[in-house]
Design a protein around this motif. Structure first.
Motif, PDB file in Angstrom:
ATOM      1  N   MET A 294       0.840  -1.167   0.000  1.00  0.00           N
ATOM      2  CA  MET A 294       0.000   0.000   0.000  1.00  0.00           C
ATOM      3  C   MET A 294       0.892   1.238   0.000  1.00  0.00           C
ATOM      4  SD  MET A 294      -2.669   1.455   2.873  1.00  0.00           S
ATOM      5  CE  MET A 294      -3.852   0.158   2.673  1.00  0.00           C
ATOM      6  N   ASN A 295       0.438   2.278  -0.664  1.00  0.00           N
ATOM      7  CA  ASN A 295       1.133   3.559  -0.625  1.00  0.00           C
ATOM      8  C   ASN A 295       0.939   4.191   0.740  1.00  0.00           C
ATOM      9  OD1 ASN A 295       2.068   3.582  -3.271  1.00  0.00           O
ATOM     10  ND2 ASN A 295       0.243   4.581  -4.038  1.00  0.00           N
ATOM     11  N   VAL A 296       2.016   4.732   1.286  1.00  0.00           N
ATOM     12  CA  VAL A 296       1.962   5.513   2.515  1.00  0.00           C
ATOM     13  C   VAL A 296       2.621   6.843   2.189  1.00  0.00           C
ATOM     14  CG1 VAL A 296       2.700   5.688   4.913  1.00  0.00           C
ATOM     15  CG2 VAL A 296       2.074   3.466   3.977  1.00  0.00           C
ATOM     16  N   ILE A 297       1.905   7.923   2.471  1.00  0.00           N
ATOM     17  CA  ILE A 297       2.397   9.260   2.157  1.00  0.00           C
ATOM     18  C   ILE A 297       2.446  10.069   3.443  1.00  0.00           C
ATOM     19  CG2 ILE A 297       1.954  11.357   0.832  1.00  0.00           C
ATOM     20  CD1 ILE A 297       0.384   9.582  -1.137  1.00  0.00           C
ATOM     21  N   PHE A 298       3.577  10.733   3.680  1.00  0.00           N
ATOM     22  CA  PHE A 298       3.727  11.649   4.805  1.00  0.00           C
ATOM     23  C   PHE A 298       3.549  13.062   4.277  1.00  0.00           C
ATOM     24  CE2 PHE A 298       5.820   7.906   6.370  1.00  0.00           C
ATOM     25  CZ  PHE A 298       5.573   7.908   7.724  1.00  0.00           C
ATOM     26  N   VAL A 299       2.668  13.828   4.938  1.00  0.00           N
ATOM     27  CA  VAL A 299       2.346  15.181   4.497  1.00  0.00           C
ATOM     28  C   VAL A 299       2.508  16.147   5.674  1.00  0.00           C
ATOM     29  CG1 VAL A 299       0.484  16.667   3.631  1.00  0.00           C
ATOM     30  CG2 VAL A 299       0.733  14.341   2.749  1.00  0.00           C
ATOM     31  N   ASP A 300       3.134  17.297   5.412  1.00  0.00           N
ATOM     32  CA  ASP A 300       3.226  18.368   6.403  1.00  0.00           C
ATOM     33  C   ASP A 300       1.830  18.971   6.542  1.00  0.00           C
ATOM     34  OD1 ASP A 300       3.487  20.864   7.687  1.00  0.00           O
ATOM     35  OD2 ASP A 300       5.526  21.112   6.945  1.00  0.00           O
ATOM     36  N   SER A 301       1.232  18.853   7.706  1.00  0.00           N
ATOM     37  CA  SER A 301      -0.156  19.297   7.897  1.00  0.00           C
ATOM     38  C   SER A 301      -0.299  20.820   7.817  1.00  0.00           C
ATOM     39  CB  SER A 301      -0.717  18.783   9.223  1.00  0.00           C
ATOM     40  OG  SER A 301       0.030  19.278  10.299  1.00  0.00           O
ATOM     41  N   PHE A 302       0.777  21.576   8.023  1.00  0.00           N
ATOM     42  CA  PHE A 302       0.701  23.031   7.951  1.00  0.00           C
ATOM     43  C   PHE A 302       0.777  23.521   6.501  1.00  0.00           C
ATOM     44  CE2 PHE A 302       2.778  27.218   7.918  1.00  0.00           C
ATOM     45  CZ  PHE A 302       1.808  27.947   8.598  1.00  0.00           C
ATOM     46  N   SER A 303       1.770  23.038   5.769  1.00  0.00           N
ATOM     47  CA  SER A 303       1.991  23.521   4.396  1.00  0.00           C
ATOM     48  C   SER A 303       1.287  22.676   3.333  1.00  0.00           C
ATOM     49  CB  SER A 303       3.493  23.550   4.088  1.00  0.00           C
ATOM     50  OG  SER A 303       4.003  22.231   4.021  1.00  0.00           O
ATOM     51  N   GLY A 304       0.973  21.418   3.676  1.00  0.00           N
ATOM     52  CA  GLY A 304       0.393  20.511   2.689  1.00  0.00           C
ATOM     53  C   GLY A 304       1.421  19.856   1.791  1.00  0.00           C
ATOM     54  N   ASP A 305       2.707  20.128   2.041  1.00  0.00           N
ATOM     55  CA  ASP A 305       3.774  19.548   1.228  1.00  0.00           C
ATOM     56  C   ASP A 305       3.923  18.060   1.506  1.00  0.00           C
ATOM     57  OD1 ASP A 305       4.350  22.041   0.173  1.00  0.00           O
ATOM     58  OD2 ASP A 305       6.009  22.434   1.572  1.00  0.00           O
ATOM     59  N   GLU A 306       4.134  17.294   0.451  1.00  0.00           N
ATOM     60  CA  GLU A 306       4.402  15.861   0.585  1.00  0.00           C
ATOM     61  C   GLU A 306       5.863  15.693   0.973  1.00  0.00           C
ATOM     62  OE1 GLU A 306       4.703  12.290  -2.520  1.00  0.00           O
ATOM     63  OE2 GLU A 306       2.683  13.151  -2.389  1.00  0.00           O
ATOM     64  N   LEU A 307       6.119  14.997   2.084  1.00  0.00           N
ATOM     65  CA  LEU A 307       7.480  14.800   2.581  1.00  0.00           C
ATOM     66  C   LEU A 307       8.092  13.505   2.091  1.00  0.00           C
ATOM     67  CD1 LEU A 307       6.750  15.902   6.244  1.00  0.00           C
ATOM     68  CD2 LEU A 307       7.849  17.271   4.453  1.00  0.00           C
ATOM     69  N   LEU A 308       7.261  12.466   1.956  1.00  0.00           N
ATOM     70  CA  LEU A 308       7.763  11.154   1.568  1.00  0.00           C
ATOM     71  C   LEU A 308       6.610  10.289   1.090  1.00  0.00           C
ATOM     72  CD1 LEU A 308      10.192   9.081   1.636  1.00  0.00           C
ATOM     73  CD2 LEU A 308       9.349   8.420   3.886  1.00  0.00           C
ATOM     74  N   GLN A 309       6.862   9.510   0.061  1.00  0.00           N
ATOM     75  CA  GLN A 309       5.883   8.519  -0.396  1.00  0.00           C
ATOM     76  C   GLN A 309       6.610   7.189  -0.513  1.00  0.00           C
ATOM     77  OE1 GLN A 309       3.649   9.469  -3.913  1.00  0.00           O
ATOM     78  NE2 GLN A 309       3.027   7.373  -4.224  1.00  0.00           N
ATOM     79  N   ILE A 310       6.056   6.168   0.139  1.00  0.00           N
ATOM     80  CA  ILE A 310       6.654   4.839   0.095  1.00  0.00           C
ATOM     81  C   ILE A 310       5.564   3.802  -0.150  1.00  0.00           C
ATOM     82  CG2 ILE A 310       8.549   5.442   1.627  1.00  0.00           C
ATOM     83  CD1 ILE A 310       7.086   3.995   3.856  1.00  0.00           C
ATOM     84  N   VAL A 311       5.989   2.611  -0.532  1.00  0.00           N
ATOM     85  CA  VAL A 311       5.094   1.470  -0.666  1.00  0.00           C
ATOM     86  C   VAL A 311       5.552   0.435   0.355  1.00  0.00           C
ATOM     87  CG1 VAL A 311       4.289  -0.359  -2.192  1.00  0.00           C
ATOM     88  CG2 VAL A 311       4.707   1.918  -3.117  1.00  0.00           C
ATOM     89  N   THR A 312       4.606  -0.048   1.176  1.00  0.00           N
ATOM     90  CA  THR A 312       4.944  -1.023   2.211  1.00  0.00           C
ATOM     91  C   THR A 312       3.812  -2.028   2.388  1.00  0.00           C
ATOM     92  OG1 THR A 312       5.623  -1.309   4.525  1.00  0.00           O
ATOM     93  CG2 THR A 312       4.065   0.439   4.068  1.00  0.00           C
TER      94      THR A 312
END
Length: 68
Positions: free
Chosen positions: A1-19
C-alpha cells in the motif's frame, strides 16, 4: 500500500513509500518524532484515502505530521 507523509501546515508531501507493513509504519510514525531531510516532525493524524486508477479502486494511507 502507498503511505504518504504530508506536512499538515503547508500541505507539502514529505515522503511517499510502498509497504506491506502499514500497521508497523503507522505505529512508528506515532512515536516521539519522525525525521526527514527537511527536519523533525510529530504525528498529528492519519487518513485512509481511496481513489480510482485506470478503473481500479486503490487505497493509500496519508499520515499528517507537524514540524517540531
Amino acid at each position: 500500500m502507498n503511505v504518504i507523509f504530508v506536512d499538515s501546515f503547508s500541505g507539502d508531501e514529505l515522503l511517499q513509500i510502498v509497504t506491506h507493513d502499514v500497521a508497523g509504519m503507522l505505529v512508528a510514525a506515532q512515536g516521539e518524532s519522525v525525521t526527514f531531510p527537511v527536519g523533525h516532525f510529530k504525528y498529528e493524524f492519519h487518513n485512509l484515502d481511496f481513489y480510482e486508477d485506470n478503473g481500479q479502486i486503490r487505497q493509500e494511507l496519508v499520515i499528517y505530521v507537524k514540524k517540531l
